[in-house]
Design a protein around this motif. Structure first.
Motif, PDB file in Angstrom:
ATOM      1  N   LYS A 144      10.581   7.638   1.330  1.00 40.02           N
ATOM      2  CA  LYS A 144      12.097   7.747   1.302  1.00 40.02           C
ATOM      3  C   LYS A 144      12.607   6.876   2.480  1.00 40.02           C
ATOM      4  CE  LYS A 144      12.317  12.218  -1.063  1.00 40.02           C
ATOM      5  NZ  LYS A 144      12.442  13.710  -0.750  1.00 40.02           N
ATOM      6  N   ASN A 145      11.823   7.020   3.590  1.00 41.36           N
ATOM      7  CA  ASN A 145      12.378   6.265   4.794  1.00 41.36           C
ATOM      8  C   ASN A 145      12.333   4.593   4.627  1.00 41.36           C
ATOM      9  OD1 ASN A 145      13.291   5.878   7.605  1.00 41.36           O
ATOM     10  ND2 ASN A 145      11.217   5.627   8.219  1.00 41.36           N
ATOM     11  N   ILE A 146      11.077   4.021   3.902  1.00 43.69           N
ATOM     12  CA  ILE A 146      11.059   2.762   3.498  1.00 43.69           C
ATOM     13  C   ILE A 146      12.257   2.485   2.510  1.00 43.69           C
ATOM     14  CG2 ILE A 146       9.582   1.255   2.382  1.00 43.69           C
ATOM     15  CD1 ILE A 146       7.184   2.849   3.496  1.00 43.69           C
ATOM     16  N   ARG A 147      12.222   3.111   1.651  1.00 41.19           N
ATOM     17  CA  ARG A 147      13.389   3.063   0.583  1.00 41.19           C
ATOM     18  C   ARG A 147      14.764   2.607   1.302  1.00 41.19           C
ATOM     19  NH1 ARG A 147      14.424   7.338  -4.148  1.00 41.19           N
ATOM     20  NH2 ARG A 147      14.816   8.306  -2.076  1.00 41.19           N
ATOM     21  N   MET A 148      15.054   3.841   2.059  1.00 40.78           N
ATOM     22  CA  MET A 148      16.360   3.862   2.713  1.00 40.78           C
ATOM     23  C   MET A 148      16.404   2.432   3.725  1.00 40.78           C
ATOM     24  SD  MET A 148      18.008   6.421   5.628  1.00 40.78           S
ATOM     25  CE  MET A 148      16.752   6.109   6.769  1.00 40.78           C
ATOM     26  N   HIS A 149      15.306   2.333   4.263  1.00 41.81           N
ATOM     27  CA  HIS A 149      15.631   0.968   5.281  1.00 41.81           C
ATOM     28  C   HIS A 149      15.500  -0.179   4.674  1.00 41.81           C
ATOM     29  CE1 HIS A 149      15.895   2.828   9.320  1.00 41.81           C
ATOM     30  NE2 HIS A 149      14.903   3.628   8.824  1.00 41.81           N
TER      31      HIS A 149
ATOM     32  N   ALA B 134       9.016   1.727  -3.425  1.00 40.56           N
ATOM     33  CA  ALA B 134       9.120   3.244  -2.835  1.00 40.56           C
ATOM     34  C   ALA B 134       9.767   3.983  -3.932  1.00 40.56           C
ATOM     35  CB  ALA B 134       9.947   2.815  -1.548  1.00 40.56           C
ATOM     36  N   ASP B 135      10.781   3.670  -4.459  1.00 42.59           N
ATOM     37  CA  ASP B 135      11.445   4.537  -5.500  1.00 42.59           C
ATOM     38  C   ASP B 135      10.563   5.022  -6.614  1.00 42.59           C
ATOM     39  OD1 ASP B 135      14.001   5.855  -6.159  1.00 42.59           O
ATOM     40  OD2 ASP B 135      14.206   4.357  -7.978  1.00 42.59           O
ATOM     41  N   PHE B 136       9.741   3.978  -7.194  1.00 45.13           N
ATOM     42  CA  PHE B 136       8.886   4.162  -8.267  1.00 45.13           C
ATOM     43  C   PHE B 136       7.928   5.255  -7.728  1.00 45.13           C
ATOM     44  CE2 PHE B 136       4.799   3.499 -10.093  1.00 45.13           C
ATOM     45  CZ  PHE B 136       4.835   3.377 -11.418  1.00 45.13           C
ATOM     46  N   ASN B 137       7.287   4.958  -6.707  1.00 49.36           N
ATOM     47  CA  ASN B 137       6.215   5.974  -6.254  1.00 49.36           C
ATOM     48  C   ASN B 137       6.948   7.264  -6.001  1.00 49.36           C
ATOM     49  OD1 ASN B 137       3.311   4.800  -5.210  1.00 49.36           O
ATOM     50  ND2 ASN B 137       4.892   3.448  -4.842  1.00 49.36           N
TER      51      ASN B 137
ATOM     52  N   ASP C 170       0.937  -1.315  -0.009  1.00 47.54           N
ATOM     53  CA  ASP C 170       0.086   0.030  -0.015  1.00 47.54           C
ATOM     54  C   ASP C 170       0.740   1.126  -0.170  1.00 47.54           C
ATOM     55  OD1 ASP C 170       1.276  -0.191   2.360  1.00 47.54           O
ATOM     56  OD2 ASP C 170      -0.999   0.172   3.684  1.00 47.54           O
ATOM     57  N   MET C 171       2.087   1.173  -0.446  1.00 52.07           N
ATOM     58  CA  MET C 171       2.861   2.380  -0.563  1.00 52.07           C
ATOM     59  C   MET C 171       2.314   3.469  -1.246  1.00 52.07           C
ATOM     60  SD  MET C 171       6.645   0.914  -0.779  1.00 52.07           S
ATOM     61  CE  MET C 171       7.139  -0.766  -0.321  1.00 52.07           C
ATOM     62  N   HIS C 172       1.477   3.431  -2.091  1.00 49.89           N
ATOM     63  CA  HIS C 172       1.166   4.521  -2.922  1.00 49.89           C
ATOM     64  C   HIS C 172       0.272   5.561  -2.051  1.00 49.89           C
ATOM     65  CE1 HIS C 172      -2.240   1.734  -2.808  1.00 49.89           C
ATOM     66  NE2 HIS C 172      -3.029   2.561  -3.033  1.00 49.89           N
ATOM     67  N   LYS C 173      -0.008   5.080  -0.857  1.00 55.11           N
ATOM     68  CA  LYS C 173      -0.887   5.701   0.419  1.00 55.11           C
ATOM     69  C   LYS C 173       0.152   6.393   1.108  1.00 55.11           C
ATOM     70  CE  LYS C 173      -4.578   2.378   0.415  1.00 55.11           C
ATOM     71  NZ  LYS C 173      -5.289   1.354   1.136  1.00 55.11           N
ATOM     72  N   GLU C 174       1.422   6.249   1.249  1.00 51.62           N
ATOM     73  CA  GLU C 174       2.412   6.630   2.000  1.00 51.62           C
ATOM     74  C   GLU C 174       2.674   8.136   1.585  1.00 51.62           C
ATOM     75  OE1 GLU C 174       3.582   5.621   4.825  1.00 51.62           O
ATOM     76  OE2 GLU C 174       2.457   3.605   4.677  1.00 51.62           O
ATOM     77  N   GLU C 175       3.027   8.981   2.540  1.00 50.77           N
ATOM     78  CA  GLU C 175       3.654  10.216   2.310  1.00 50.77           C
ATOM     79  C   GLU C 175       5.202  10.019   1.654  1.00 50.77           C
ATOM     80  OE1 GLU C 175       2.208  13.228   2.857  1.00 50.77           O
ATOM     81  OE2 GLU C 175       0.448  12.363   3.227  1.00 50.77           O
ATOM     82  N   THR C 176       5.555  10.998   0.742  1.00 48.43           N
ATOM     83  CA  THR C 176       6.940  10.936   0.148  1.00 48.43           C
ATOM     84  C   THR C 176       7.889  10.712   1.066  1.00 48.43           C
ATOM     85  OG1 THR C 176       6.074  12.302  -1.729  1.00 48.43           O
ATOM     86  CG2 THR C 176       8.506  12.239  -1.372  1.00 48.43           C
ATOM     87  N   GLU C 177       8.084  11.478   2.405  1.00 46.30           N
ATOM     88  CA  GLU C 177       8.961  11.249   3.111  1.00 46.30           C
ATOM     89  C   GLU C 177       8.880   9.870   3.991  1.00 46.30           C
ATOM     90  OE1 GLU C 177      11.790  13.206   4.180  1.00 46.30           O
ATOM     91  OE2 GLU C 177      10.887  14.210   2.415  1.00 46.30           O
TER      92      GLU C 177
END
Length: 101
Positions: free
Chosen positions: A22-27, A88-91, A12-19
């Motif tokens: 970025k946190n999801i992508r990083m971790h 996450a990067d795509f979104n 459901d990443m499309h529902k997440e805020e951009t920040e």
């Protein structure tokens, strides 16, 4: 700071805020790289343990069983991490493209 347990297997990443993305992508990327690095280290340790005269066959068999059990699950976990990082990067990129329009 987010815990990797809380972001594994997200669809459901499309529902997440951009920040948050970025946190999801990083971790996810960090966990993916850490697992890959750790697996290589385990391979080195297992390989070199064979030359240790104090490392009995029973100890090796027990360790090999434990490693095999772990390794059965690691590919799926690492694939999920890679997917999460890419998703996450795509979104993030999709949102940046929308801002430019």
């Amino acid at each position: 700071m987010s815990h990797i347990e809380n972001i594994l297997g997200r669809s459901d990443m499309h529902k997440e805020e951009t920040e948050s993305l970025k946190n999801i992508r990083m971790h996810s990327e960090a966990a993916y790289e850490g697992l890959i690095s750790g697996l290589g280290a385990i391979g080195n340790i297992a390989f070199w343990a064979c030359d240790n005269k104090n490392y009995s066959d029973d100890m090796a068999r027990s360790d090999l069983h434990a490693l095999g059990e772990m390794l059965m699950y690691v590919p799926g976990i690492t694939a999920a991490l890679k997917f999460n990082a890419e998703e996450a990067d795509f979104n993030i990129k999709e949102r940046e493209q929308k801002k430019k329009r």
